[in-house]
Motif scaffolding. Structure first.
Motif, PDB file in Angstrom:
ATOM      1  N   LEU A 103       0.826  -1.201   0.000  1.00 49.12           N
ATOM      2  CA  LEU A 103       0.000   0.000   0.000  1.00 49.12           C
ATOM      3  C   LEU A 103       0.863   1.255   0.000  1.00 49.12           C
ATOM      4  O   LEU A 103       0.546   2.233  -0.696  1.00 49.12           O
ATOM      5  CB  LEU A 103      -0.932  -0.003   1.209  1.00 49.12           C
ATOM      6  CG  LEU A 103      -1.829   1.231   1.380  1.00 49.12           C
ATOM      7  CD1 LEU A 103      -2.685   1.455   0.141  1.00 49.12           C
ATOM      8  CD2 LEU A 103      -2.705   1.090   2.617  1.00 49.12           C
ATOM      9  N   THR A 160      -6.668   1.230  -1.455  1.00 50.62           N
ATOM     10  CA  THR A 160      -6.618   0.939  -0.027  1.00 50.62           C
ATOM     11  C   THR A 160      -7.468  -0.270   0.323  1.00 50.62           C
ATOM     12  O   THR A 160      -7.127  -1.052   1.224  1.00 50.62           O
ATOM     13  CB  THR A 160      -7.092   2.164   0.770  1.00 50.62           C
ATOM     14  OG1 THR A 160      -6.318   3.309   0.380  1.00 50.62           O
ATOM     15  CG2 THR A 160      -6.917   1.949   2.265  1.00 50.62           C
ATOM     16  N   ALA A 381      -2.988   6.808   4.058  1.00 44.82           N
ATOM     17  CA  ALA A 381      -4.013   6.800   3.015  1.00 44.82           C
ATOM     18  C   ALA A 381      -5.112   7.810   3.315  1.00 44.82           C
ATOM     19  O   ALA A 381      -5.613   8.503   2.404  1.00 44.82           O
ATOM     20  CB  ALA A 381      -4.597   5.396   2.873  1.00 44.82           C
TER      21      ALA A 381
END
Length: 430
Positions: A103, A160, A381
């Motif tokens: 990620l 995500t 994120a």
């Protein structure tokens, strides 16, 4: 946006394990590159612009009666999300042993090219205002430059969610996009029954994750009936438009009572299924096209093209329409067709140096990744997404919003990076 991909099996062939070698999937590359290229081409072609000395008015050539049907193919964001889903599925399959780092790498690749855009556009409106550029055209350009970042904000949600959606995919397969589609149905029913448009924004998750999830199915060769998808998707879209309340156009049009894109509706999801099915039907023909040179050149530049094509449009508009007072001709007329090559050539001429300067930022710096688990990456994120959403709503118009948004994106990027170890400094003894 260039990503090394495992080449998936052709649709219809089940895959029990990951392929033993790493290669590029040219079909996914074609969808992504040509999808973004068509977005740019459309944005450069459809504006109808006029300046009265004070205000810049913006129209849309696709608002002409009956032309809306073109948008069922020209609105290619569904194909871009589908291609992104396939790319994310394959890359995550290789890196799932360290999902937080996967990620972090995706966040960097998504957000890093935004920093030079912000470095230019945060101070630029102030500088142009000081030089006497009219306020209303300047604010229009600053806001629309940020408005296009909606795609990155929504795509960040899909990225995500990929680890979770991959686990759901392994357990439930094709039932996952069907469940998301059902969520889109319920959202639209509740939205129109309650006459509350705000409910429709739930479909940002349901619609775009459903399309993204189709990419996971493709990556395993499990989309076996593209003809049924194409006919069912476009047929359902036609039925929804005929029955209402959905408009025919799959892009927002000036003066329209509602849009199928903001927020996304069940109609655009139906068109997405149709587009994916049609693309898969044409897959083998697409792969026979001589596109290797185009993909090799465009792959490392495609994000730069997307981020900077609207500033190029505003630069040409500022000189031709605002500065020289030459309005764009009425769409479809002789003047429009005669002037289009000059207009498009001027845009390409402005875009070329922007590519030369800013394409280098497509590749984020090779900084060490922050060790740790999910909490830090989810905060990164969230910060990045909050910054992108703020820029989508407020743009780069003068004020505190763009500064705070860029700070949030920068903070998200910093959270992906390992902090340098503090060096101990020996104190002299007395």
């Amino acid at each position: 946006m260039t990503v090394l991909l495992d080449r998936p099996a052709p649709p219809g062939v089940a895959v029990a394990a990951a392929p033993p070698r790493v290669a590029r999937d040219p079909f996914i590359d074609v969808l992504r590159v040509l999808g973004i290229a068509l977005v740019v081409f459309q944005h450069w072609t459809i504006p109808v612009l006029a300046f009265d000395g004070t205000a810049l008015t913006t129209g849309n050539a696709l608002a002409a009666p009956g032309v809306w049907v073109v948008t069922w193919l020209s609105q290619v964001m569904p194909l871009v999300f589908f291609a992104g889903g396939a790319a994310n599925a394959i890359s995550f399959r290789r890196a799932r042993h360290d999902a937080p780092r996967w990620l972090a790498a995706r966040l960097r690749r998504l957000a890093w090219p935004l920093l030079p855009l912000a470095a230019v556009w945060v101070p630029l409106p102030h500088a142009l205002a000081a030089l006497g550029v009219p306020a209303q055209p300047l604010e229009t350009g600053a806001r629309l430059t940020g408005q296009l970042l909606w795609f990155l904000a929504v795509y960040l949600i899909a990225v995500t969610a990929t680890p979770l959606m991959a686990r759901l995919h392994e357990r439930y397969g094709g039932r996952v996009p069907m469940a998301l589609a059902a969520g889109a149905v319920l959202t639209d029913v509740a939205r129109f029954a309650a006459d509350l448009d705000a409910l429709g924004y739930l479909n940002i998750v349901f619609v775009w994750l459903a399309v993204h999830q189709l990419g996971l199915l493709y990556a395993e060769g499990r989309l076996t009936r593209p003809g049924v998808m194409a006919a069912g998707g476009f047929g359902a879209a036609a039925l929804l438009v005929w029955a209402g309340p959905y408009p025919g156009s799959m892009i927002g049009l000036p003066g329209a009572e509602m849009s199928n894109m903001a927020p996304p509706t069940l109609a655009v999801l139906a068109v997405a299924f149709g587009q994916v099915g049609l693309a898969l039907l044409l897959r083998e023909r697409i792969l026979r096209l001589p596109l290797d040179g185009l993909l090799a050149w465009a792959g490392p530049r495609i994000m730069t093209v997307y981020l900077w094509h609207m500033p190029a449009l505003f630069a040409v508009t500022g000189v031709v329409v605002v500065g020289l007072g030459v309005d764009t001709p009425a769409p479809g007329g002789v003047g429009w067709f005669a002037g289009w090559p000059l207009w498009f050539g001027a845009l390409c001429l402005v875009m070329w140096p922007l590519l030369k300067v800013f394409a280098r930022f497509e590749e984020p710096p090779a900084l060490p990744y922050r060790p740790g688990g999910w909490p830090g990456m989810l905060v990164a994120a969230a910060l990045t997404g909050a910054g992108l959403l703020t820029l989508t709503v407020a743009g780069f118009a003068p004020g505190a919003a763009p500064v705070l948004a860029v700070a949030a994106v920068s903070g998200g990027l910093l959270l992906t990076t390992q902090r340098p170890l503090a060096r101990s400094v020996a104190r002299p003894r007395c």
